[in-house]
Design an enzyme around this catalytic site. Structure first.
Site, PDB file in Angstrom:
ATOM      1  N   HIS A 127       0.843  -1.193   0.000  1.00 38.43           N
ATOM      2  CA  HIS A 127       0.000   0.000   0.000  1.00 38.43           C
ATOM      3  C   HIS A 127       0.882   1.247   0.000  1.00 38.43           C
ATOM      4  O   HIS A 127       1.803   1.369   0.786  1.00 38.43           O
ATOM      5  CB  HIS A 127      -0.908  -0.002   1.235  1.00 38.43           C
ATOM      6  CG  HIS A 127      -1.735   1.220   1.356  1.00 38.43           C
ATOM      7  ND1 HIS A 127      -1.820   1.938   2.531  1.00 38.43           N
ATOM      8  CD2 HIS A 127      -2.493   1.887   0.447  1.00 38.43           C
ATOM      9  CE1 HIS A 127      -2.608   2.973   2.340  1.00 38.43           C
ATOM     10  NE2 HIS A 127      -3.026   2.958   1.080  1.00 38.43           N
ATOM     11  N   ARG A 130       6.611  17.741 -16.474  1.00 40.40           N
ATOM     12  CA  ARG A 130       7.403  16.697 -17.117  1.00 40.40           C
ATOM     13  C   ARG A 130       8.655  16.301 -16.329  1.00 40.40           C
ATOM     14  O   ARG A 130       8.878  15.121 -16.059  1.00 40.40           O
ATOM     15  CB  ARG A 130       7.794  17.162 -18.518  1.00 40.40           C
ATOM     16  CG  ARG A 130       8.665  16.190 -19.260  1.00 40.40           C
ATOM     17  CD  ARG A 130       8.994  16.730 -20.646  1.00 40.40           C
ATOM     18  NE  ARG A 130      10.096  15.997 -21.201  1.00 40.40           N
ATOM     19  CZ  ARG A 130      11.102  16.540 -21.861  1.00 40.40           C
ATOM     20  NH1 ARG A 130      11.146  17.842 -22.054  1.00 40.40           N
ATOM     21  NH2 ARG A 130      12.069  15.809 -22.349  1.00 40.40           N
ATOM     22  N   TYR A 187       2.303  11.641 -24.094  1.00 42.98           N
ATOM     23  CA  TYR A 187       1.779  11.905 -22.749  1.00 42.98           C
ATOM     24  C   TYR A 187       0.972  10.746 -22.178  1.00 42.98           C
ATOM     25  O   TYR A 187       0.109  10.948 -21.335  1.00 42.98           O
ATOM     26  CB  TYR A 187       0.994  13.226 -22.700  1.00 42.98           C
ATOM     27  CG  TYR A 187       1.888  14.382 -23.053  1.00 42.98           C
ATOM     28  CD1 TYR A 187       2.791  14.891 -22.119  1.00 42.98           C
ATOM     29  CD2 TYR A 187       1.870  14.941 -24.328  1.00 42.98           C
ATOM     30  CE1 TYR A 187       3.643  15.936 -22.454  1.00 42.98           C
ATOM     31  CE2 TYR A 187       2.723  15.985 -24.662  1.00 42.98           C
ATOM     32  CZ  TYR A 187       3.607  16.480 -23.724  1.00 42.98           C
ATOM     33  OH  TYR A 187       4.458  17.502 -24.055  1.00 42.98           O
ATOM     34  N   GLY A 188       1.292   9.542 -22.593  1.00 42.45           N
ATOM     35  CA  GLY A 188       0.690   8.355 -22.010  1.00 42.45           C
ATOM     36  C   GLY A 188       1.530   7.881 -20.835  1.00 42.45           C
ATOM     37  O   GLY A 188       1.951   6.724 -20.795  1.00 42.45           O
ATOM     38  N   ASP A 239       4.556   5.528 -21.887  1.00 44.65           N
ATOM     39  CA  ASP A 239       4.444   5.315 -23.327  1.00 44.65           C
ATOM     40  C   ASP A 239       5.811   4.980 -23.924  1.00 44.65           C
ATOM     41  O   ASP A 239       6.820   4.953 -23.222  1.00 44.65           O
ATOM     42  CB  ASP A 239       3.789   6.526 -24.012  1.00 44.65           C
ATOM     43  CG  ASP A 239       4.592   7.810 -23.872  1.00 44.65           C
ATOM     44  OD1 ASP A 239       5.841   7.770 -23.797  1.00 44.65           O
ATOM     45  OD2 ASP A 239       3.965   8.888 -23.847  1.00 44.65           O
TER      46      ASP A 239
END
Length: 141
Positions: free
Chosen positions: A22, A109, A131-132, A30
Protein backbone atom coordinates in the site's frame (compact mmCIF):
# COMPACT_ATOMS: atom_id res chain seq x y z
CA UNK A 1 -2.09 -20.48 -17.12
CA UNK A 2 -4.53 -18.84 -14.73
CA UNK A 3 -8.30 -18.71 -14.80
CA UNK A 4 -9.98 -15.31 -14.64
CA UNK A 5 -6.75 -13.36 -15.15
CA UNK A 6 -6.40 -11.26 -18.29
CA UNK A 7 -3.69 -12.92 -20.44
CA UNK A 8 -2.03 -9.52 -20.92
CA UNK A 9 -1.00 -9.69 -17.27
CA UNK A 10 2.25 -11.59 -17.68
CA UNK A 11 3.95 -13.49 -14.88
CA UNK A 12 6.58 -10.72 -14.60
CA UNK A 13 3.94 -8.01 -14.34
CA UNK A 14 1.85 -9.95 -11.81
CA UNK A 15 4.96 -10.71 -9.74
CA UNK A 16 5.97 -7.03 -9.66
CA UNK A 17 2.58 -5.67 -8.66
CA UNK A 18 2.00 -8.46 -6.14
CA UNK A 19 5.23 -7.46 -4.37
CA UNK A 20 4.05 -3.86 -4.07
CA UNK A 21 2.54 -2.67 -0.83
CA UNK A 22 0.00 0.00 0.00
CA UNK A 23 1.34 3.39 -1.03
CA UNK A 24 3.92 2.06 -3.49
CA UNK A 25 3.88 3.75 -6.88
CA UNK A 26 3.68 2.10 -10.28
CA UNK A 27 4.79 4.05 -13.35
CA UNK A 28 2.94 3.32 -16.59
CA UNK A 29 4.68 4.91 -19.57
CA UNK A 30 4.44 5.31 -23.33
CA UNK A 31 7.08 4.31 -25.88
CA UNK A 32 8.76 7.72 -25.81
CA UNK A 33 9.52 7.58 -22.08
CA UNK A 34 13.11 6.60 -21.10
CA UNK A 35 11.88 3.65 -19.02
CA UNK A 36 15.20 1.89 -18.51
CA UNK A 37 16.90 5.10 -17.43
CA UNK A 38 14.46 5.46 -14.53
CA UNK A 39 16.32 2.94 -12.38
CA UNK A 40 13.26 0.92 -11.35
CA UNK A 41 12.38 -2.57 -12.51
CA UNK A 42 10.94 -2.36 -16.05
CA UNK A 43 8.26 -4.68 -17.41
CA UNK A 44 8.02 -4.22 -21.17
CA UNK A 45 4.74 -4.94 -22.96
CA UNK A 46 5.40 -4.91 -26.72
CA UNK A 47 2.38 -4.20 -28.88
CA UNK A 48 0.25 -3.01 -25.95
CA UNK A 49 -1.13 0.50 -25.63
CA UNK A 50 -1.99 2.31 -22.40
CA UNK A 51 -5.73 1.80 -22.75
CA UNK A 52 -5.46 -1.97 -23.18
CA UNK A 53 -3.04 -2.17 -20.27
CA UNK A 54 -5.36 -0.10 -18.06
CA UNK A 55 -8.30 -2.38 -18.82
CA UNK A 56 -6.29 -5.40 -17.65
CA UNK A 57 -4.29 -3.78 -14.85
CA UNK A 58 -7.22 -2.32 -12.96
CA UNK A 59 -8.91 -5.73 -12.75
CA UNK A 60 -6.26 -6.72 -10.17
CA UNK A 61 -4.56 -3.48 -9.06
CA UNK A 62 -6.34 -1.47 -6.35
CA UNK A 63 -6.00 2.32 -6.58
CA UNK A 64 -5.29 4.09 -3.29
CA UNK A 65 -8.23 5.61 -1.42
CA UNK A 66 -6.20 7.27 1.35
CA UNK A 67 -4.80 10.14 -0.75
CA UNK A 68 -6.82 12.68 -2.75
CA UNK A 69 -4.95 12.20 -6.07
CA UNK A 70 -3.68 8.62 -6.38
CA UNK A 71 -3.07 8.86 -10.13
CA UNK A 72 -0.56 11.32 -11.50
CA UNK A 73 -0.41 12.30 -15.14
CA UNK A 74 2.42 13.94 -17.07
CA UNK A 75 1.34 17.46 -18.05
CA UNK A 76 1.51 18.52 -21.68
CA UNK A 77 4.50 20.83 -22.05
CA UNK A 78 3.28 24.39 -22.53
CA UNK A 79 -0.37 23.33 -22.05
CA UNK A 80 -0.65 22.08 -18.45
CA UNK A 81 -4.47 22.07 -18.47
CA UNK A 82 -4.78 19.98 -21.63
CA UNK A 83 -5.79 16.38 -20.95
CA UNK A 84 -5.00 14.18 -23.97
CA UNK A 85 -7.29 11.35 -25.01
CA UNK A 86 -4.81 8.70 -23.84
CA UNK A 87 -4.99 10.15 -20.33
CA UNK A 88 -8.78 10.37 -20.34
CA UNK A 89 -8.95 6.70 -21.37
CA UNK A 90 -6.75 5.52 -18.48
CA UNK A 91 -8.75 7.61 -15.99
CA UNK A 92 -12.00 6.15 -17.32
CA UNK A 93 -10.68 2.58 -17.01
CA UNK A 94 -9.54 3.20 -13.43
CA UNK A 95 -12.84 4.77 -12.40
CA UNK A 96 -14.86 2.00 -14.06
CA UNK A 97 -12.88 -0.69 -12.26
CA UNK A 98 -12.93 1.13 -8.92
CA UNK A 99 -16.55 2.21 -9.18
CA UNK A 100 -15.70 5.72 -7.97
CA UNK A 101 -14.27 9.03 -9.06
CA UNK A 102 -10.49 9.16 -8.72
CA UNK A 103 -8.45 12.30 -8.12
CA UNK A 104 -5.82 13.07 -10.72
CA UNK A 105 -2.59 14.96 -10.03
CA UNK A 106 -1.04 16.92 -12.92
CA UNK A 107 2.76 16.59 -12.82
CA UNK A 108 5.24 18.75 -14.74
CA UNK A 109 7.40 16.70 -17.12
CA UNK A 110 10.75 16.88 -15.28
CA UNK A 111 9.10 16.43 -11.89
CA UNK A 112 7.42 13.34 -13.36
CA UNK A 113 10.82 11.96 -14.42
CA UNK A 114 12.19 12.45 -10.91
CA UNK A 115 9.22 10.81 -9.25
CA UNK A 116 9.19 7.92 -11.74
CA UNK A 117 12.80 7.16 -10.77
CA UNK A 118 11.49 6.42 -7.28
CA UNK A 119 8.64 4.19 -8.51
CA UNK A 120 8.51 0.56 -7.42
CA UNK A 121 8.34 -0.58 -11.04
CA UNK A 122 7.79 0.78 -14.55
CA UNK A 123 5.44 -0.76 -17.09
CA UNK A 124 6.67 0.26 -20.53
CA UNK A 125 3.94 0.09 -23.15
CA UNK A 126 4.29 0.74 -26.86
CA UNK A 127 1.65 3.48 -26.68
CA UNK A 128 2.38 5.83 -29.59
CA UNK A 129 0.28 8.76 -28.41
CA UNK A 130 2.34 11.30 -26.47
CA UNK A 131 1.78 11.90 -22.75
CA UNK A 132 0.69 8.36 -22.01
CA UNK A 133 2.68 8.51 -18.76
CA UNK A 134 1.21 7.96 -15.29
CA UNK A 135 2.14 7.35 -11.66
CA UNK A 136 -0.41 5.16 -9.91
CA UNK A 137 -0.41 4.67 -6.14
CA UNK A 138 -1.42 1.21 -4.97
CA UNK A 139 -4.28 0.92 -2.52
CA UNK A 140 -5.40 -1.81 -0.16
CA UNK A 141 -7.71 -4.74 -0.80
Amino acid sequence: MLKGIDPLLSADLLYAIARMGHGDVLAVVDRNYPAHAAGAEVITLPGIDVTRLAEALFTVFPVDTFIPEPIGRMQVVGEPDTIPEVQRELFAAAEAAEGREIGIEPIERFEFYGRARRAFAVIATTEDRPYGCFLITKGVV
